[in-house]
Design a protein around this motif. Structure first.
Motif, PDB file in Angstrom:
ATOM      1  N   LYS A  97      -0.066  -0.628   1.314  1.00 23.45           N
ATOM      2  CA  LYS A  97      -1.438  -0.365   1.790  1.00 23.45           C
ATOM      3  C   LYS A  97      -2.033   0.882   1.143  1.00 23.45           C
ATOM      4  O   LYS A  97      -3.233   1.132   1.257  1.00 23.45           O
ATOM      5  N   LEU A  98      -1.193   1.706   0.482  1.00 23.30           N
ATOM      6  CA  LEU A  98      -1.719   2.926  -0.137  1.00 23.30           C
ATOM      7  C   LEU A  98      -2.589   2.580  -1.339  1.00 23.30           C
ATOM      8  O   LEU A  98      -2.325   1.589  -2.023  1.00 23.30           O
ATOM      9  N   PRO A  99      -3.616   3.415  -1.612  1.00 17.78           N
ATOM     10  CA  PRO A  99      -4.497   3.100  -2.742  1.00 17.78           C
ATOM     11  C   PRO A  99      -3.727   3.075  -4.059  1.00 17.78           C
ATOM     12  O   PRO A  99      -2.920   3.971  -4.319  1.00 17.78           O
ATOM     13  N   ARG A 112       2.355  -4.417  -4.373  1.00 19.19           N
ATOM     14  CA  ARG A 112       3.662  -4.761  -3.789  1.00 19.19           C
ATOM     15  C   ARG A 112       4.825  -4.335  -4.694  1.00 19.19           C
ATOM     16  O   ARG A 112       5.802  -3.773  -4.238  1.00 19.19           O
ATOM     17  N   LYS A 113       4.688  -4.582  -6.006  1.00 18.08           N
ATOM     18  CA  LYS A 113       5.773  -4.237  -6.952  1.00 18.08           C
ATOM     19  C   LYS A 113       6.077  -2.743  -6.909  1.00 18.08           C
ATOM     20  O   LYS A 113       7.231  -2.341  -6.857  1.00 18.08           O
ATOM     21  N   THR A 114       5.012  -1.938  -6.966  1.00 15.57           N
ATOM     22  CA  THR A 114       5.210  -0.482  -6.932  1.00 15.57           C
ATOM     23  C   THR A 114       5.818  -0.069  -5.599  1.00 15.57           C
ATOM     24  O   THR A 114       6.725   0.772  -5.559  1.00 15.57           O
ATOM     25  N   ALA A 115       5.349  -0.672  -4.517  1.00 15.15           N
ATOM     26  CA  ALA A 115       5.881  -0.338  -3.188  1.00 15.15           C
ATOM     27  C   ALA A 115       7.379  -0.640  -3.141  1.00 15.15           C
ATOM     28  O   ALA A 115       8.168   0.149  -2.606  1.00 15.15           O
ATOM     29  N   GLU A 116       7.782  -1.738  -3.738  1.00 17.66           N
ATOM     30  CA  GLU A 116       9.209  -2.083  -3.771  1.00 17.66           C
ATOM     31  C   GLU A 116       9.995  -1.028  -4.547  1.00 17.66           C
ATOM     32  O   GLU A 116      11.061  -0.591  -4.135  1.00 17.66           O
ATOM     33  N   GLU A 155      11.447  -4.558   4.233  1.00 24.54           N
ATOM     34  CA  GLU A 155      10.187  -5.298   4.149  1.00 24.54           C
ATOM     35  C   GLU A 155       9.040  -4.538   4.837  1.00 24.54           C
ATOM     36  O   GLU A 155       7.942  -4.425   4.289  1.00 24.54           O
ATOM     37  N   ASN A 156       9.334  -3.980   6.014  1.00 18.93           N
ATOM     38  CA  ASN A 156       8.283  -3.239   6.736  1.00 18.93           C
ATOM     39  C   ASN A 156       7.779  -2.062   5.912  1.00 18.93           C
ATOM     40  O   ASN A 156       6.573  -1.829   5.808  1.00 18.93           O
ATOM     41  N   LEU A 157       8.710  -1.331   5.313  1.00 22.32           N
ATOM     42  CA  LEU A 157       8.330  -0.163   4.538  1.00 22.32           C
ATOM     43  C   LEU A 157       7.553  -0.578   3.281  1.00 22.32           C
ATOM     44  O   LEU A 157       6.562   0.058   2.915  1.00 22.32           O
TER      45      LEU A 157
END
Ligand SMILES: [Zn+2]
Length: 205
Positions: free
Chosen positions: A18-20, A24-28, A10-12
């Motif tokens: 926060k990256l441009p 959230r979906k892409t971060a996951e 979750e932290n990661l």
């Protein structure tokens, strides 16, 4: 926030979100890709991030990002130091470098004057630009300062300010040629257009 993920994941996800351009979906997706990578690959990524946070400096002359006190470009004797290309950001400097049509030195303002957002000349690196200019004038009979700033309101305001500030018979001041669409950020200008804007630059004093 998802309640299903272990905190490490979750932290990661939150950090990457926060990256441009990364939601959230892409971060996951990124995190699950990282989980699939080998521990060695992830350790290397962590090491690079650690270096970014701890070892990246600003060049003492031009204020570009650098590993050493003086960056590669400033330290390069083959580059002429009677031309100084003033840019708003490190990325703009890289864009101009990529055109391969400039062989002088650079200076990074780290922003532009923006009266609406209350960014005055004191908030960007103008003092340092003046001292570098003075240093170059001592070494050369005449220098050229190329103001390679975006043709936006902020860019034009900064051009006018610098034109007055740097006014001297020993300094030729020029700015990028018209042809760049008004309002466009230099970051998004393609190499050929930028190369031409640089080649056909106009003297403004
Ligand atoms: Zn430098």
């Amino acid at each position: 926030m998802s309640i299903y993920y272990p905190k490490i994941i979750e932290n990661l996800v939150q950090q990457l979100s926060k990256l441009p351009g990364v939601g959230r979906k892409t971060a996951e997706r990124y995190v699950f890709h990282l989980i699939k990578q080998t521990p060695a690959q992830n350790k290397l990524l962590a090491k690079d991030l650690h270096s970014l946070a701890n070892s990246l400096k600003f060049c003492k002359k031009c204020l570009a990002f650098s590993e050493k006190d003086i960056c590669q470009i400033c330290a390069d004797d083959k580059r002429s130091d009677n031309a100084l290309c003033v840019v708003a950001s490190f990325q703009d400097m890289i864009n101009i470098e990529n055109t391969k049509s400039y062989n002088g030195k650079y200076f990074i303002l780290n922003g532009l004057i923006n009266t609406i957002e209350n960014i005055g000349p004191e908030k960007i690196n103008i003092k340092k630009l003046v001292s570098l200019t003075n240093e170059l004038i001592k070494k050369n009979k005449k220098i050229e300062i190329i103001l390679a700033l975006s043709p936006t309101m902020e860019g034009e305001t900064t051009v006018l300010y610098l034109k007055r500030l740097l006014n001297s018979p020993k300094i030729k001041i020029s700015k990028l040629a018209q042809g760049l669409s008004t309002g466009v950020n230099l970051e998004y200008v393609d190499e050929i257009t930028l190369s031409n804007a640089l080649k056909y630059r106009n003297e403004i004093n």
